[in-house]
Scaffold this motif. Structure first.
Motif, PDB file in Angstrom:
ATOM      1  N   ALA A 102       1.169  -1.134  -0.130  1.00  0.00           N
ATOM      2  CA  ALA A 102      -0.042   0.015   0.080  1.00  0.00           C
ATOM      3  C   ALA A 102       0.561   1.390   0.037  1.00  0.00           C
ATOM      4  N   MET A 103       1.566   0.953   0.316  1.00  0.00           N
ATOM      5  CA  MET A 103       2.250   2.524   1.115  1.00  0.00           C
ATOM      6  C   MET A 103       4.078   2.469   2.023  1.00  0.00           C
ATOM      7  N   HIS A 104       4.668   3.271   2.182  1.00  0.00           N
ATOM      8  CA  HIS A 104       5.327   3.517   2.760  1.00  0.00           C
ATOM      9  C   HIS A 104       5.292   4.135   3.608  1.00  0.00           C
ATOM     10  N   SER A 105       5.446   4.254   4.779  1.00  0.00           N
ATOM     11  CA  SER A 105       4.963   5.243   5.883  1.00  0.00           C
ATOM     12  C   SER A 105       5.953   5.481   7.237  1.00  0.00           C
ATOM     13  N   LYS A 106       5.371   6.210   8.010  1.00  0.00           N
ATOM     14  CA  LYS A 106       6.298   6.380   9.035  1.00  0.00           C
ATOM     15  C   LYS A 106       4.877   6.234  10.462  1.00  0.00           C
ATOM     16  N   LYS A 107       5.859   5.936  11.376  1.00  0.00           N
ATOM     17  CA  LYS A 107       4.931   5.620  13.309  1.00  0.00           C
ATOM     18  C   LYS A 107       4.877   6.731  14.103  1.00  0.00           C
ATOM     19  N   ASN A 108       4.560   6.770  14.556  1.00  0.00           N
ATOM     20  CA  ASN A 108       4.134   8.226  14.811  1.00  0.00           C
ATOM     21  C   ASN A 108       5.838   9.092  15.820  1.00  0.00           C
ATOM     22  N   ASP A 109       6.605   7.734  16.105  1.00  0.00           N
ATOM     23  CA  ASP A 109       7.387   8.155  16.701  1.00  0.00           C
ATOM     24  C   ASP A 109       8.461   7.819  15.393  1.00  0.00           C
ATOM     25  N   GLY A 110       8.322   8.133  14.339  1.00  0.00           N
ATOM     26  CA  GLY A 110       9.037   8.472  13.160  1.00  0.00           C
ATOM     27  C   GLY A 110      10.084   7.016  12.625  1.00  0.00           C
ATOM     28  N   GLN A 111       9.837   5.674  12.812  1.00  0.00           N
ATOM     29  CA  GLN A 111       9.911   4.775  12.909  1.00  0.00           C
ATOM     30  C   GLN A 111       9.744   4.506  11.431  1.00  0.00           C
ATOM     31  N   ALA A 112       9.944   4.489  10.611  1.00  0.00           N
ATOM     32  CA  ALA A 112      10.280   4.060   9.264  1.00  0.00           C
ATOM     33  C   ALA A 112       8.681   2.479   9.034  1.00  0.00           C
ATOM     34  N   ILE A 113       7.596   2.631   8.365  1.00  0.00           N
ATOM     35  CA  ILE A 113       7.289   1.504   7.472  1.00  0.00           C
ATOM     36  C   ILE A 113       6.411   1.082   6.337  1.00  0.00           C
ATOM     37  N   ASP A 114       6.320  -0.263   6.054  1.00  0.00           N
ATOM     38  CA  ASP A 114       5.544  -0.632   5.123  1.00  0.00           C
ATOM     39  C   ASP A 114       3.944  -0.896   5.543  1.00  0.00           C
ATOM     40  N   ILE A 115       3.531  -0.601   4.274  1.00  0.00           N
ATOM     41  CA  ILE A 115       1.581  -0.791   4.969  1.00  0.00           C
ATOM     42  C   ILE A 115       1.347  -1.936   3.801  1.00  0.00           C
ATOM     43  N   TYR A 116       0.768  -2.677   3.987  1.00  0.00           N
ATOM     44  CA  TYR A 116      -0.041  -3.747   2.785  1.00  0.00           C
ATOM     45  C   TYR A 116      -1.451  -4.041   3.298  1.00  0.00           C
ATOM     46  N   ARG A 117      -2.028  -3.973   2.548  1.00  0.00           N
ATOM     47  CA  ARG A 117      -3.130  -4.110   2.537  1.00  0.00           C
ATOM     48  C   ARG A 117      -3.668  -6.707   2.074  1.00  0.00           C
ATOM     49  N   TYR A 118      -3.926  -6.240   3.721  1.00  0.00           N
ATOM     50  CA  TYR A 118      -3.799  -8.390   2.987  1.00  0.00           C
ATOM     51  C   TYR A 118      -4.899  -8.693   4.321  1.00  0.00           C
ATOM     52  N   ALA A 119      -6.295  -9.989   3.108  1.00  0.00           N
ATOM     53  CA  ALA A 119      -6.712  -9.795   3.989  1.00  0.00           C
ATOM     54  C   ALA A 119      -7.270 -11.548   4.368  1.00  0.00           C
ATOM     55  N   GLY A 120      -6.221 -12.097   4.265  1.00  0.00           N
ATOM     56  CA  GLY A 120      -5.531 -14.218   4.538  1.00  0.00           C
ATOM     57  C   GLY A 120      -7.194 -14.247   5.431  1.00  0.00           C
ATOM     58  N   LYS A 121      -7.464 -15.514   5.906  1.00  0.00           N
ATOM     59  CA  LYS A 121      -7.891 -15.636   6.789  1.00  0.00           C
ATOM     60  C   LYS A 121      -7.450 -15.559   7.936  1.00  0.00           C
ATOM     61  N   GLU A 122      -6.323 -15.691   8.180  1.00  0.00           N
ATOM     62  CA  GLU A 122      -5.814 -16.453   9.533  1.00  0.00           C
ATOM     63  C   GLU A 122      -5.308 -14.672   9.510  1.00  0.00           C
ATOM     64  N   SER A 123      -5.280 -14.259   9.006  1.00  0.00           N
ATOM     65  CA  SER A 123      -4.585 -12.663   9.750  1.00  0.00           C
ATOM     66  C   SER A 123      -5.794 -11.870  10.451  1.00  0.00           C
ATOM     67  N   ILE A 124      -7.613 -11.615   9.288  1.00  0.00           N
ATOM     68  CA  ILE A 124      -8.674 -11.608  10.776  1.00  0.00           C
ATOM     69  C   ILE A 124      -8.768 -11.438  11.302  1.00  0.00           C
ATOM     70  N   VAL A 125      -8.694 -13.128  11.860  1.00  0.00           N
ATOM     71  CA  VAL A 125      -8.807 -14.160  13.234  1.00  0.00           C
ATOM     72  C   VAL A 125      -7.555 -13.324  13.577  1.00  0.00           C
ATOM     73  N   LYS A 126      -6.578 -13.412  13.707  1.00  0.00           N
ATOM     74  CA  LYS A 126      -5.645 -12.460  14.911  1.00  0.00           C
ATOM     75  C   LYS A 126      -5.835 -10.959  15.099  1.00  0.00           C
TER      76      LYS A 126
END
Length: 337
Positions: A102-126
């Motif tokens: 989805a995008m490169h982003s940063k947390k509120n504390d400035g830490q870099a993160i990569d965000i993915y759009r994922y809706a697999g079954k096990e992921s939804i349960v978690k």
């Protein structure tokens, strides 16, 4: 406050969910992409909203990477659970590199993160278990896929949500940012209550296909960013300076030329707002929820004052003539890309 029902069906155990027409949108409360947040102020904003009838709150795990849900949980902990409606989402992971990037982003504390759009079954349960923990509850009123995930069959996603409904962890299923074809596919596997989509005076493209589909099939439309993230409040002027991590600085809506054009439009409808003893933002919100197919408006607030102003939009009455007056001027507004 007014309330509208979503999620009605022919099933005897689905009486529908009553939601406040102005629903508290908790994206900004999480700070992410909004230049940070002040937790205590966000909690107060949610609580004062509830006190004036805003019983519904929309949040998501991605908003502050769990922070928004935690703030919502803190704000509602002393409210009887059946008196508040929690709308949250799944399908955007910042801790798992899987699905559609989805995008490169940063947390509120400035830490870099990569965000993915994922809706697999096990992921939804978690995700559901994590959301329940952060929110401090044992069920979610409306559980919505945040964005389409092209790597996972819609059937797999919806069957996972169906299982959560069977387990009593979710009451109703919704989608966000789905088009009519995607909703039609999802309906093969689950009864959808709603579609949460962007809609504002300057972003009306859903009127072409999504709105007609939802009206025909009895689906609620939850309009997000109805004030176009502050653009339609009348408070933004050319030269407006955003905080360093505020995503709005990169959007074309906030170019100086567009701020000028929007101000011209808002000046034309300001006399009506003044006549109603309302702010421009309140007039815009009332117009929005009176549009065909629009069920509720999700509106964010950074503090209690903003929250009370948003809720008071429902105290305004607009006649058909006044709605047409606003729409007539709106149809003359053109923004530059």
């Amino acid at each position: 406050m007014n309330y509208r029902k979503i999620g009605t069906s022919n099933k005897p155990n689905q009486a529908g969910l009553d939601v406040s027409v102005i629903t508290f949108g908790a994206w900004a409360a999480g700070g992410w992409m909004w230049g940070g947040t002040e937790r205590n102020e966000a909690v107060k904003a949610i609580r004062v909203s509830y006190d004036v009838g805003v019983t519904s709150i929309d949040t998501a795990p991605i908003y502050g990477q769990g922070l928004s849900e935690e703030i919502v949980g803190e704000a509602i902990k002393d409210i009887p659970r059946d008196k508040v409606q929690i709308l949250t989402k799944f399908g955007m992971r910042w801790d798992l590199a899987k699905g559609d990037f989805a995008m490169h982003s940063k947390k509120n504390d400035g830490q870099a993160i990569d965000i993915y759009r994922y809706a697999g079954k096990e992921s939804i349960v978690k995700e559901c278990e994590d959301s329940l923990r952060r929110l401090g509850t044992d069920y979610i009123d409306l559980y919505q896929i945040h964005w389409p995930d092209t790597t996972t069959p819609i059937g797999e996603t919806m069957e996972a949500v169906s299982r959560l409904i069977e387990q009593g962890k979710v009451r109703y299923a919704g989608v966000c940012n789905y088009n009519a074809d995607q909703m039609r596919e999802a309906e093969k596997y689950i009864h959808l209550a709603s579609n949460q989509v962007p809609y504002s005076m300057v972003k009306r493209d859903i009127e072409k296909q999504t709105v007609p589909y939802c009206i025909e099939h009895g689906k609620a439309i939850l309009a997000y960013s109805p004030l176009e993230r502050g653009l339609l409040t009348g408070k933004m002027k050319p030269g407006h300076q955003f905080a360093p991590d505020d995503h709005r600085a990169k959007l074309f809506f906030y170019k100086d030329e567009n701020l000028k054009r929007v101000d011209v439009f808002l000046d034309k409808i300001k006399p009506l707002a003044d006549d109603k003893k309302a702010t421009i933002g309140q007039l815009v919100l009332r117009w929005t929820v009176e549009q065909p197919g629009i069920t509720i408006a999700l509106v964010g607030a950074r503090d209690a004052k903003q929250a009370l102003e948003n809720a008071a939009a429902m105290d305004i009455h607009l006649s058909n003539e006044e709605i047409n007056f606003i729409t007539g001027h709106l149809n003359q507004l053109e923004l530059v890309p």
